[in-house]
Enzyme design. Structure first.
Site, PDB file in Angstrom:
ATOM      1  N   ASP A  29       0.150  -6.301   8.754  1.00 63.95           N
ATOM      2  CA  ASP A  29       1.002  -5.112   8.749  1.00 63.95           C
ATOM      3  C   ASP A  29       0.461  -4.121   9.777  1.00 63.95           C
ATOM      4  OD1 ASP A  29       3.095  -3.774   6.424  1.00 63.95           O
ATOM      5  OD2 ASP A  29       2.124  -2.416   7.836  1.00 63.95           O
ATOM      6  N   ILE A  30       1.363  -3.521  10.527  1.00 63.55           N
ATOM      7  CA  ILE A  30       0.961  -2.612  11.604  1.00 63.55           C
ATOM      8  C   ILE A  30       0.399  -1.300  11.048  1.00 63.55           C
ATOM      9  CG2 ILE A  30       3.153  -1.348  11.930  1.00 63.55           C
ATOM     10  CD1 ILE A  30       2.819  -1.915  14.961  1.00 63.55           C
ATOM     11  N   ASN A  86       9.513  -5.356  -1.824  1.00 65.92           N
ATOM     12  CA  ASN A  86      10.426  -4.229  -1.958  1.00 65.92           C
ATOM     13  C   ASN A  86      11.851  -4.710  -1.763  1.00 65.92           C
ATOM     14  OD1 ASN A  86       8.548  -2.119  -2.434  1.00 65.92           O
ATOM     15  ND2 ASN A  86       8.005  -2.108  -0.261  1.00 65.92           N
ATOM     16  N   GLU A  94      11.879  -0.848   4.116  1.00 68.54           N
ATOM     17  CA  GLU A  94      12.178  -0.331   5.459  1.00 68.54           C
ATOM     18  C   GLU A  94      12.810  -1.387   6.359  1.00 68.54           C
ATOM     19  OE1 GLU A  94       8.457   0.953   7.037  1.00 68.54           O
ATOM     20  OE2 GLU A  94       8.206   2.551   5.555  1.00 68.54           O
ATOM     21  N   VAL A  95      12.337  -2.612   6.222  1.00 65.57           N
ATOM     22  CA  VAL A  95      12.792  -3.678   7.120  1.00 65.57           C
ATOM     23  C   VAL A  95      13.665  -4.647   6.315  1.00 65.57           C
ATOM     24  CG1 VAL A  95      12.088  -5.538   8.657  1.00 65.57           C
ATOM     25  CG2 VAL A  95      10.695  -3.462   8.508  1.00 65.57           C
ATOM     26  N   HIS A  99      10.329  -9.959   2.623  1.00 67.02           N
ATOM     27  CA  HIS A  99       8.913 -10.209   2.925  1.00 67.02           C
ATOM     28  C   HIS A  99       8.062  -9.886   1.721  1.00 67.02           C
ATOM     29  CE1 HIS A  99      10.036  -6.111   4.118  1.00 67.02           C
ATOM     30  NE2 HIS A  99       8.817  -5.723   3.752  1.00 67.02           N
ATOM     31  N   HIS A 101       4.433  -8.387   0.723  1.00 71.83           N
ATOM     32  CA  HIS A 101       3.204  -7.715   1.133  1.00 71.83           C
ATOM     33  C   HIS A 101       2.054  -8.349   0.355  1.00 71.83           C
ATOM     34  CE1 HIS A 101       5.061  -3.924   2.892  1.00 71.83           C
ATOM     35  NE2 HIS A 101       6.068  -4.357   2.156  1.00 71.83           N
TER      36      HIS A 101
HETATM   37  P1  AMP Z   1       8.950  -2.541   3.518  1.00 68.44           P
HETATM   38  O1  AMP Z   1       8.875  -1.055   3.304  1.00 68.44           O
HETATM   39  O2  AMP Z   1       8.650  -3.325   2.283  1.00 68.44           O
HETATM   40  O3  AMP Z   1      10.242  -2.946   4.196  1.00 68.44           O
HETATM   41  O4  AMP Z   1       7.745  -2.891   4.487  1.00 68.44           O
HETATM   42  C1  AMP Z   1       7.872  -2.940   5.865  1.00 68.44           C
HETATM   43  C2  AMP Z   1       6.488  -3.048   6.442  1.00 68.44           C
HETATM   44  O5  AMP Z   1       6.594  -3.509   7.772  1.00 68.44           O
HETATM   45  C3  AMP Z   1       5.720  -1.725   6.479  1.00 68.44           C
HETATM   46  O6  AMP Z   1       4.526  -1.853   5.714  1.00 68.44           O
HETATM   47  C4  AMP Z   1       5.430  -1.522   7.974  1.00 68.44           C
HETATM   48  O7  AMP Z   1       4.159  -0.974   8.217  1.00 68.44           O
HETATM   49  C5  AMP Z   1       5.544  -2.951   8.508  1.00 68.44           C
HETATM   50  N1  AMP Z   1       5.897  -3.061   9.905  1.00 68.44           N
HETATM   51  C6  AMP Z   1       6.912  -2.439  10.566  1.00 68.44           C
HETATM   52  N2  AMP Z   1       6.931  -2.809  11.855  1.00 68.44           N
HETATM   53  C7  AMP Z   1       5.924  -3.689  12.034  1.00 68.44           C
HETATM   54  C8  AMP Z   1       5.417  -4.435  13.141  1.00 68.44           C
HETATM   55  N3  AMP Z   1       5.973  -4.339  14.356  1.00 68.44           N
HETATM   56  N4  AMP Z   1       4.361  -5.242  12.939  1.00 68.44           N
HETATM   57  C9  AMP Z   1       3.774  -5.349  11.731  1.00 68.44           C
HETATM   58  N5  AMP Z   1       4.215  -4.683  10.633  1.00 68.44           N
HETATM   59  C10 AMP Z   1       5.266  -3.853  10.781  1.00 68.44           C
END
Ligand code: AMP
Length: 116
Positions: A29-30, A86, A94-95, A99, A101
Site C-alpha cells: 500500500d502506498i 472495504n 476509495e478504489v 481488494h 488489506h
Molecule cells: P480502500 O479505501 O479500501 O479502497 O483502500 C485503497 C487503498 O489503496 C488505500 O489504502 C490507498 O493507500 C491504496 N492506494 C491507492 N493508490 C495506490 C497506489 N498507486 N499504490 C499502492 N496503493 C495505493
C-alpha cells in the site's frame, strides 16, 4: 476506465509488487497504516463485494491462500495480522477494485472505534 489497481496489475504504473500470478496480484500500500500493509487484488476487475459472482469463487478462495503466503513472507504469520475488505461508501472504500488489506507488524487495536 481501468482503476489504478488495474494499471498496477498491468505494470503500466509502478508499485512494489510482492506477489503475482495469473489470478491475483499483491503489492505494498502506498500509504501504509502499519509496518506491513499489503493489498491483495484480483487481476480481474471486480468493483466490490457487491459485484462478486459465483464464477469468482475459486479466485476469491485463492486470494486467501495468497494472503497466507504473503503474511508468512512478510514475517507476520505468527505475530498476527488483520485482513480487511472495504465495500462502498460507509466503509471508506476509495478504489473500486475489490481488494484485501493485509495489515500487521504492530498491535492493531480494536476492530472499530466507538461512534462519537
Ligand atoms: P480502500 O479505501 O479500501 O479502497 O483502500 C485503497 C487503498 O489503496 C488505500 O489504502 C490507498 O493507500 C491504496 N492506494 C491507492 N493508490 C495506490 C497506489 N498507486 N499504490 C499502492 N496503493 C495505493
Amino acid at each position: 476506465m481501468p482503476t489504478i489497481f488495474a494499471k498496477i496489475i498491468a505494470k503500466e504504473i509502478p508499485a512494489s509488487i510482492v506477489y503475482q500470478d495469473e489470478l491475483v496480484t499483491a503489492f505494498k500500500d502506498i500509504n501504509p497504516v502499519a509496518p506491513v500493509h499489503i493489498l491483495i487484488v484480483p487481476n480481474v476487475e471486480i468493483a466490490s463485494t457487491n459485484d462478486v459472482l459465483p464464477e469468482h469463487e475459486q479466485m476469491l478462495g485463492h486470494l486467501f491462500t495468497v494472503a497466507k503466503q504473503v503474511a508468512k513472507e512478510q514475517g507476520v504469520a505468527e505475530s498476527g495480522y488483520r485482513l480487511i475488505v472495504n465495500n462502498g461508501s460507509d466503509s471508506g472504500q476509495e478504489v473500486p477494485h475489490l481488494h484485501i488489506h493485509l495489515i500487521g507488524g504492530r498491535k492493531l487495536g480494536p476492530l472499530l472505534q466507538a461512534r462519537d
